[in-house]
Design a protein around this motif. Structure first.
Motif, PDB file in Angstrom:
ATOM      1  N   ASN A   9     -13.158  47.245  27.034  1.00 16.87           N
ATOM      2  CA  ASN A   9     -12.438  46.027  26.672  1.00 16.87           C
ATOM      3  C   ASN A   9     -11.742  46.198  25.334  1.00 16.87           C
ATOM      4  N   HIS A  10     -11.854  47.399  24.767  1.00 17.87           N
ATOM      5  CA  HIS A  10     -11.270  47.655  23.457  1.00 17.87           C
ATOM      6  C   HIS A  10      -9.752  47.729  23.570  1.00 17.87           C
ATOM      7  N   LYS A  11      -9.114  46.820  22.901  1.00  9.96           N
ATOM      8  CA  LYS A  11      -7.652  46.767  22.890  1.00  9.96           C
ATOM      9  C   LYS A  11      -7.139  47.814  21.909  1.00  9.96           C
ATOM     10  N   LYS A  12      -6.153  48.592  22.322  1.00 10.95           N
ATOM     11  CA  LYS A  12      -5.514  49.541  21.412  1.00 10.95           C
ATOM     12  C   LYS A  12      -4.593  48.765  20.494  1.00 10.95           C
ATOM     13  N   LEU A  13      -4.931  48.722  19.235  1.00 15.85           N
ATOM     14  CA  LEU A  13      -4.164  47.941  18.278  1.00 15.85           C
ATOM     15  C   LEU A  13      -2.893  48.667  17.868  1.00 15.85           C
ATOM     16  N   ASN A  14      -1.798  47.933  17.813  1.00 15.25           N
ATOM     17  CA  ASN A  14      -0.518  48.498  17.381  1.00 15.25           C
ATOM     18  C   ASN A  14      -0.550  48.728  15.878  1.00 15.25           C
ATOM     19  N   THR A  15      -0.226  49.946  15.495  1.00 10.79           N
ATOM     20  CA  THR A  15      -0.336  50.355  14.102  1.00 10.79           C
ATOM     21  C   THR A  15       1.003  50.849  13.580  1.00 10.79           C
ATOM     22  N   GLU A  16       1.390  50.334  12.428  1.00 12.46           N
ATOM     23  CA  GLU A  16       2.599  50.764  11.735  1.00 12.46           C
ATOM     24  C   GLU A  16       2.177  51.712  10.619  1.00 12.46           C
ATOM     25  N   LEU A  17       2.907  52.798  10.439  1.00 18.69           N
ATOM     26  CA  LEU A  17       2.624  53.776   9.390  1.00 18.69           C
ATOM     27  C   LEU A  17       3.802  53.865   8.445  1.00 18.69           C
ATOM     28  N   LEU A  18       3.524  53.725   7.141  1.00 12.56           N
ATOM     29  CA  LEU A  18       4.531  53.849   6.095  1.00 12.56           C
ATOM     30  C   LEU A  18       4.023  54.898   5.103  1.00 12.56           C
ATOM     31  N   ILE A  19       4.756  56.009   4.975  1.00 13.15           N
ATOM     32  CA  ILE A  19       4.332  57.106   4.098  1.00 13.15           C
ATOM     33  C   ILE A  19       5.253  57.181   2.885  1.00 13.15           C
ATOM     34  N   ASP A  20       4.660  57.129   1.711  1.00  9.41           N
ATOM     35  CA  ASP A  20       5.401  57.319   0.460  1.00  9.41           C
ATOM     36  C   ASP A  20       5.490  58.829   0.238  1.00  9.41           C
ATOM     37  N   GLY A  21       6.591  59.428   0.687  1.00 12.38           N
ATOM     38  CA  GLY A  21       6.769  60.875   0.617  1.00 12.38           C
ATOM     39  C   GLY A  21       6.845  61.421  -0.796  1.00 12.38           C
ATOM     40  N   GLU A  22       7.144  60.574  -1.768  1.00 16.12           N
ATOM     41  CA  GLU A  22       7.159  61.007  -3.163  1.00 16.12           C
ATOM     42  C   GLU A  22       5.746  61.091  -3.726  1.00 16.12           C
ATOM     43  N   ASN A  23       4.819  60.439  -3.058  1.00 15.42           N
ATOM     44  CA  ASN A  23       3.479  60.276  -3.596  1.00 15.42           C
ATOM     45  C   ASN A  23       2.426  61.116  -2.883  1.00 15.42           C
ATOM     46  N   ILE A  24       2.683  61.481  -1.635  1.00 19.25           N
ATOM     47  CA  ILE A  24       1.742  62.262  -0.828  1.00 19.25           C
ATOM     48  C   ILE A  24       2.495  63.473  -0.286  1.00 19.25           C
ATOM     49  N   GLY A  25       1.907  64.640  -0.419  1.00 19.35           N
ATOM     50  CA  GLY A  25       2.554  65.865   0.035  1.00 19.35           C
ATOM     51  C   GLY A  25       2.409  66.117   1.523  1.00 19.35           C
ATOM     52  N   THR A  26       3.283  66.956   2.045  1.00 21.00           N
ATOM     53  CA  THR A  26       3.299  67.261   3.485  1.00 21.00           C
ATOM     54  C   THR A  26       2.038  67.971   3.958  1.00 21.00           C
ATOM     55  N   LYS A  27       1.306  68.597   3.049  1.00 28.77           N
ATOM     56  CA  LYS A  27       0.069  69.282   3.446  1.00 28.77           C
ATOM     57  C   LYS A  27      -0.960  68.299   4.001  1.00 28.77           C
ATOM     58  N   LYS A  28      -0.772  67.039   3.740  1.00 28.96           N
ATOM     59  CA  LYS A  28      -1.710  66.000   4.182  1.00 28.96           C
ATOM     60  C   LYS A  28      -1.284  65.340   5.498  1.00 28.96           C
ATOM     61  N   THR A  29      -0.215  65.839   6.124  1.00 24.17           N
ATOM     62  CA  THR A  29       0.317  65.187   7.325  1.00 24.17           C
ATOM     63  C   THR A  29      -0.706  65.068   8.438  1.00 24.17           C
ATOM     64  N   ASP A  30      -1.399  66.152   8.770  1.00 25.85           N
ATOM     65  CA  ASP A  30      -2.383  66.095   9.859  1.00 25.85           C
ATOM     66  C   ASP A  30      -3.472  65.071   9.561  1.00 25.85           C
ATOM     67  N   ALA A  31      -3.959  65.057   8.335  1.00 27.76           N
ATOM     68  CA  ALA A  31      -5.011  64.109   7.955  1.00 27.76           C
ATOM     69  C   ALA A  31      -4.499  62.669   8.052  1.00 27.76           C
ATOM     70  N   ILE A  32      -3.258  62.444   7.639  1.00 25.89           N
ATOM     71  CA  ILE A  32      -2.674  61.101   7.734  1.00 25.89           C
ATOM     72  C   ILE A  32      -2.583  60.673   9.195  1.00 25.89           C
ATOM     73  N   MET A  33      -2.048  61.538  10.032  1.00 26.54           N
ATOM     74  CA  MET A  33      -1.872  61.189  11.447  1.00 26.54           C
ATOM     75  C   MET A  33      -3.216  60.976  12.144  1.00 26.54           C
ATOM     76  N   ASN A  34      -4.227  61.765  11.787  1.00 29.83           N
ATOM     77  CA  ASN A  34      -5.565  61.562  12.348  1.00 29.83           C
ATOM     78  C   ASN A  34      -6.140  60.215  11.925  1.00 29.83           C
ATOM     79  N   ALA A  35      -5.918  59.849  10.667  1.00 33.14           N
ATOM     80  CA  ALA A  35      -6.412  58.562  10.174  1.00 33.14           C
ATOM     81  C   ALA A  35      -5.740  57.402  10.916  1.00 33.14           C
ATOM     82  N   VAL A  36      -4.442  57.527  11.160  1.00 29.29           N
ATOM     83  CA  VAL A  36      -3.715  56.483  11.887  1.00 29.29           C
ATOM     84  C   VAL A  36      -4.228  56.392  13.317  1.00 29.29           C
ATOM     85  N   GLU A  37      -4.402  57.537  13.955  1.00 28.18           N
ATOM     86  CA  GLU A  37      -4.875  57.567  15.338  1.00 28.18           C
ATOM     87  C   GLU A  37      -6.247  56.909  15.480  1.00 28.18           C
ATOM     88  N   SER A  38      -7.081  57.042  14.464  1.00 28.28           N
ATOM     89  CA  SER A  38      -8.414  56.436  14.523  1.00 28.28           C
ATOM     90  C   SER A  38      -8.349  54.911  14.413  1.00 28.28           C
TER      91      SER A  38
END
Length: 148
Positions: A9-38
């Motif tokens: 019965n768990h509804k998949k919640l719609n999630t918006e992602l906004l990345i401050d590219g000046e503040n977070i480096g690209t090396k963190k992309t996988d971790a960011i996307m995993n966090a969003v997916e969770s």
């Protein structure tokens, strides 16, 4: 005998992602996307940077790779230029897309505390994805902080 799958019965919640590219480096992309997916189903993702900024140029490739929008600002660096664009887009998002349940902001910058509080005040769940050095005020203002 095959296992019976229980219907969730768990509804998949719609999630918006906004990345401050000046503040977070690209090396963190996988971790960011995993966090969003969770959190839920990615409704829309955006990464922000300046057009001619060599430090954020790598985000353009990552945006293509992950199917998110690459928002490039023109002109030279300006005080909080990217931050203000992200805040403006977050406000527009909540007015135009009522079906977004969660807003994830990838940043370490305490300058986002006001928009985090604003989003929460209208019932949005706000998840900040950041690094160890993220502002204490930012950590405290959101529903959840995910350290990457």
């Amino acid at each position: 005998m095959a296992k019976q799958m229980r219907k969730s019965n768990h509804k998949k919640l719609n999630t918006e992602l906004l990345i401050d590219g000046e503040n977070i480096g690209t090396k963190k992309t996988d971790a960011i996307m995993n966090a969003v997916e969770s959190q839920g189903k990615l409704y829309e993702g955006k990464v922000y940077g300046r057009q001619k900024d060599v430090h954020t140029r790598g985000w353009s490739d990552k945006a293509r790779e992950y199917g998110i929008k690459d928002i490039r600002m023109f002109g030279g660096p300006g005080k909080d230029k990217i931050d203000n664009k992200i805040k403006k887009d977050a406000r527009r998002l909540i007015n135009q897309h009522k079906n977004v349940d969660i807003v994830c902001i990838a940043t370490n910058d305490g300058g986002y505390v006001d928009i985090v509080k604003e989003l929460r005040s209208i019932g949005k769940r706000v998840v900040v994805i950041g690094e160890r050095q993220a502002s204490a005020l930012l950590r405290e203002s959101c529903n959840q902080f995910v350290e990457i």
